[in-house]
Design an enzyme around this catalytic site. Structure first.
Site, PDB file in Angstrom:
ATOM      1  N   LYS A  74      35.070  -8.635 -12.983  1.00  0.00           N
ATOM      2  CA  LYS A  74      36.120  -8.728 -11.955  1.00  0.00           C
ATOM      3  C   LYS A  74      36.080 -10.132 -11.357  1.00  0.00           C
ATOM      4  CE  LYS A  74      37.958  -6.116  -7.959  1.00  0.00           C
ATOM      5  NZ  LYS A  74      37.713  -4.980  -7.042  1.00  0.00           N
ATOM      6  N   SER A 149      41.558  -1.735  -6.637  1.00  0.00           N
ATOM      7  CA  SER A 149      41.862  -3.136  -6.875  1.00  0.00           C
ATOM      8  C   SER A 149      41.287  -3.670  -8.191  1.00  0.00           C
ATOM      9  CB  SER A 149      41.299  -3.984  -5.732  1.00  0.00           C
ATOM     10  OG  SER A 149      39.879  -3.931  -5.730  1.00  0.00           O
ATOM     11  N   SER A 173      38.058   1.262  -5.230  1.00  0.00           N
ATOM     12  CA  SER A 173      38.588   0.233  -6.126  1.00  0.00           C
ATOM     13  C   SER A 173      38.018   0.249  -7.542  1.00  0.00           C
ATOM     14  CB  SER A 173      38.393  -1.155  -5.522  1.00  0.00           C
ATOM     15  OG  SER A 173      39.399  -1.421  -4.576  1.00  0.00           O
TER      16      SER A 173
END
Lengths: 472, 482
Positions: A74, A149, A173
């Site tokens: 990420k 996210s 997330s």
């Protein structure tokens, strides 16, 4: 191939890490333009890292349990010398001078980073539409969101770009995009994984965790990245037990509770609710006992979360002021430079949360907002403790719906926030939780079932997940 | 109208730790700008603070020294405000739950309460170029983050202080304690100790407090005393004129000897404090507290008592302890063979103190050792050299490290006390100056005194300064009677 299979083949010299990485880079080449899982593909770096793994094998060394396994990171995890954006314009072209602890540990275990994945700006969002670099598509239906996210990391695993990826989970997330993309996603116990090098959103809630195509791959990844780190004071100082070694313990005698407030709630799609009930039945068939349980205060989770997380974020994001790094928009004086930089650098959702959080911490409002939210948090912890007295794990939907269409909820932040209703409570409690794919729902999109466990009870949580995976 | 002053003092001291409060960068003064920095003290995205255990140990020592309560847990908190020299745009400090509470310090028999002491990180340092050195008018600004993250302790007294002199004495005593326990080097001039004073007046006998004014920028004990005195007078004049004291912050101007109102900040500041989520609560263990108790060195009050017991004067003891010379002095005294404590005191308060003030050398690594000082005091006491020669020898030993005996020998300083040798010199001086002798004998007491200086000077010249003044004096008495 799963990560376990790749690592075994590479370590045994049956496959070269280079070959594995080239295959994955070819898959990325083929589909990345339509999915946009990555903000940055690290093709050259990945090939070089794979060659180093192969050289180690040739020299008779063991590169580690993730030898030659491609991983996606990420883009809020710091990577030394490699651009890290946090999904924001405000960091501009920032190259961190250091690696996050989890990145160090992956590399040390022989993993090969293939790219930095897209995310909602500063991990604030539930659809990856809040990225400054454009949305990511769900590999199962390109017109739909991957969740968020950590949408890029979930999509990368779902699309076969890497068998393992890392995300961060503040209120869901990792779990919510895992459910929407049909992969396994784990939010470990708060403090099990070091946060050092994770660009902070809400420090008391942020936790790094893995995505995997299988439960075993997620366990392997968590074993590698977890454990004590002197650079994170909130990291648990004791080494946790291995998960990969205790995966197959089964669920005989395990007590499972279906959380009524989250499973029967308005807004939960019938197919999603049905998946939870089928999952419970599968566990019962494997020897677990199942009943329904009430955890009354979880219904206040979203309200408390959207006070606490923005409050911490308003402070964590203050440093993006144009002075030291990242974007700077000049002004007449320092304050106007600060203000112009932040006005230009942050997207609307980040600004909304900074304002919410600043307000919640203001003199005269602190007790009514932040203070009250913390009391709700205490209440949720107490209610969970009560439920866990008589249950080893709890089951809920991961998300109330399957992946929605890109653009469907962007104009309505409140309905977007409700996508986190099932995941937020265990974040507030600091507990372990994970999402396991369990069939499909509306539009034939993947559905995830969430397994909740008390702090540090990952072993039983993974056993339950393993049984659910093999029940399909 | 008569008023009573009410003063509370906030002291900020830099802690003497090897490393910064939340990272392992060196805590040192004077390095090249922006060299003692890392991701943590620069507040880079993803970095996290880790508390320096040494800072907690020092706080626990202070707890023992000033009789603080150590709460079972204390919390770090974020103080949020934007400022370019603050890397994270918040300062990690302590707010509602400080590490130490409820201490006290005795000043000349009066107990001054100390409300709290807490740990916090320092900010970086801005240099504003152009525009009179203020950020808003500056052409550009340079920032040095070496100081960012340096550990500070803020020690907040209760409003128990009543006079400027008491304020000065409180800070002097606090400095002594902090120095003794190794918490800080407490250099006000270099900024490792900064003191702000909250000063208010009330009618004598009133129980309510008046409006307080915060006075900043006092860079020495002397300026603290002057500034407090000035502020008390200024407020009294304002009140006597029937006006009110506005609550404000005032800046002490050392050269003008007065305080100025500072331009008030736009809007009131709301620091939006909340508990620092990246750090755990601090809960000192019983073992840690025992260790602090065990490692507590002698405190200034005890040092003074010990010196006085050894024969040093009260005032001398205070000065020597404040200067960090207590051990040097007491060791010298116990090593004396023939000298008295007074002889040591004269050397310590004279040559040694002057040397430290001039060179800034640490009292713990002087080249004139305590044993050397005893040797020198003995040389003076036994009349081998004069008191003024003693001062000279001390200066040489302090600079060159040579032992006093060796200096005396090298320079042929040994005093001549032999009466027959000196009598010959006196006789020669008298014979060579008949007019002066006549003038002496004809003069009144005042004139005689003057002439006597002349004869002594001549005799000293003849002995190259090594004549024993007492012996020369008595010989002169004898010869000049006529």
């Amino acid at each position: 191939m799963t990560a376990l299979e790749i690592a075994a083949a590479v370590r045994a010299g049956e496959r070269s890490a280079r070959e594995v990485v080239d295959e994955h880079l070819a898959t990325i080449e083929a589909r990345e333009s339509e999915i946009h899982a990555f903000n940055l593909v690290l093709a050259d770096e990945a090939r070089a890292a794979a060659d180093a793994v192969d050289a180690a094998i040739a020299a008779g060394d063991d590169p580690g349990p993730l030898a030659g396994v491609p991983v996606a990171l990420k883009d809020n995890l710091c990577t030394r010398g490699i651009r890290t954006t946090g999904g924001s314009r405000i960091l501009d072209d920032w190259h961190p001078p250091y690696d996050a602890t989890v990145v160090e540990r992956l590399r040390a275990a022989g993993a090969v980073a293939v790219g930095k994945t897209n995310l909602d700006e500063f991990a604030m969002g539930s659809s990856t539409e809040n990225s400054a670099f454009g949305p990511t598509s769900n590999p199962h239906d390109l017109t739909r969101v991957p969740g968020g996210s950590s949408g890029g990391s979930a999509a990368a695993v779902a699309a076969g770009f890497a068998p393992i990826s890392l995300g961060s989970d503040t209120g869901g997330s990792i779990r919510q995009p895992a459910a929407m993309c049909g992969v396994v996603g784990v939010k470990p116990t708060y403090g099990r994984v070091s946060r050092y090098g994770l660009i902070a959103f809400a420090s008391s809630l942020d936790q790094i965790g893995p995505f995997g195509a299988t439960v075993a791959d997620a366990a392997l990844a968590l074993d590698v990245i977890g454990g004590p780190d002197p650079r994170d004071s909130t990291c648990i100082p004791d080494a946790p037990p291995s998960l990969i070694d205790s995966l197959d313990g089964g669920v005989d005698g395990v007590r499972v509770g279906i959380v009524e407030e989250l499973t029967d709630a308005e807004g939960v799609e019938p197919e999603v609710r049905d998946a939870v009930l089928r999952a419970a039945a599968a566990l019962e068939a494997a020897g677990a006992t199942v009943d329904r349980v009430s955890v009354p205060s979880v219904v206040y989770g979203i309200s408390a979360y959207y006070m606490i997380a923005p409050a911490e974020a308003s402070s964590n994001l203050a440093r993006y002021d144009g002075v030291r790094y990242g974007l700077r928009v000049d002004g007449d004086d320092v304050l106007s430079m600060n203000a112009r930089t932040r006005a230009a650098g942050f997207g609307p959702e980040v600004k909304r949360r900074i304002m919410l959080g600043t307000y919640a911490l203001s003199a005269g409002y602190y007790d009514a907002y932040y203070g009250k939210a913390q009391r709700v948090r205490t209440l949720i912890i107490r209610d969970f403790a009560h439920a866990f007295e008589s249950h080893n794990v709890l089951l809920t939907p991961t998300a109330p719906t399957v992946a929605f269409k890109i653009g469907e909820k962007s104009a309505d932040p409140l309905s977007m926030y409700l996508a986190d209703v099932c995941t937020v409570p265990s974040s507030l409690a600091g507990h372990a939780a994970m999402s396991v794919p369990f069939g499909t729902g509306a539009a034939n999109m993947p559905v995830g079932v969430q397994v909740l466990a008390p702090a540090l009870a990952e072993v039983v949580m993974f056993r339950v997940a393993q049984v659910l995976e093999s029940a399909q | 109208m008569t008023y009573e002053a009410v003063i509370g003092l906030e002291s900020h001291v830099e802690l003497l730790t090897e490393t910064k409060l939340f990272c392992s960068c060196p805590n040192e003064f004077g390095a090249e700008p922006n060299t003692n920095v890392c991701p943590v003290c620069l507040g880079l995205p993803g970095s996290l603070p880790v508390l320096n255990e040494r800072a907690v140990e020092l706080a626990l020592r202070l707890a023992e020294a000033l009789n603080f309560t150590v709460p079972e847990r204390s919390l770090f908190a974020r103080k949020n405000y934007f400022y370019p020299d603050m890397p994270k745009d918040f300062q990690i400090s302590q707010y509602e739950e400080p590490i130490l509470a409820d201490g006290q310090l005795e000043i000349d028999g009066v107990m001054i309460g100390i409300e709290r002491a807490h740990l916090e990180e320092d900010t970086g340092k801005s240099l504003h170029v152009g525009g009179g050195g203020r950020i808003h008018e500056a052409a550009h600004s340079l920032i040095d983050y070496n100081r960012a993250g340096v550990p500070l302790m803020e020690i907040v007294s209760r409003p128990d202080i009543r006079t400027a002199e008491q304020a000065r004495a409180y800070v002097a005593e606090l400095r002594g304690v902090l120095l003794a326990i190794g918490l800080s080097d407490v250099k006000m001039e270099e900024g490792s100790m900064r003191v702000d004073a909250n000063v208010s007046l009330r009618k004598t006998g009133a129980s309510e407090f008046g409006t307080k004014v915060e006075v900043k920028n006092m860079n020495s004990l002397r300026s603290l005393g002057r500034a407090s005195e000035h502020e008390i007078e200024r407020q009294a004049a304002v009140l006597d004129a029937g006006e009110r004291i506005p609550q404000e912050t005032r800046h002490w101007d050392e050269s003008e000897g007065r305080t100025h109102g500072m331009r008030s900040k736009e809007g009131s500041s709301d620091y939006r404090y909340f508990p620092e989520p990246d750090l755990l609560p601090v809960s000192p263990t019983a073992e840690a507290r025992d260790k602090a108790r065990g490692s507590l060195p002698e405190l200034p009050a005890a040092m003074r008592a010990r010196l006085v017991n050894l024969g040093i004067s009260e005032q001398g003891a205070r000065t020597l302890v404040d200067a960090g010379l207590a051990t040097h002095t007491s060791t010298a005294v116990v090593n004396l063979a023939v000298g008295k404590a007074r002889d040591v005191e004269v050397l310590e308060l004279g040559a040694v103190l002057a040397h430290i003030n001039e060179t800034g050398e640490s009292p713990t690594d002087l080249r004139l050792t305590a044993e050397g000082t005893a040797e020198l005091a003995d040389l003076v006491a036994s009349g081998v050299i004069s008191g003024s020669q003693g001062k000279e020898v001390a200066a040489v030993s302090l600079t060159a490290g040579t032992s006093p005996k060796a200096v005396v020998e090298e320079r042929g300083l040994a005093q001549v006390s032999d009466e027959s040798e000196l009598a010959a010199i006196i006789d020669a001086v008298i014979a060579a100056n008949p007019d002066e002798v006549a003038a002496y004998r004809a003069g009144d007491e005042k004139a005689q005194k003057k002439k006597r200086g002349f004869f002594m000077g001549e005799a000293m010249k003849a002995t190259k300064g090594s004549g024993n003044p007492q012996v020369l004096n008595s010989l002169l008495d004898d010869r000049l009677k006529g």
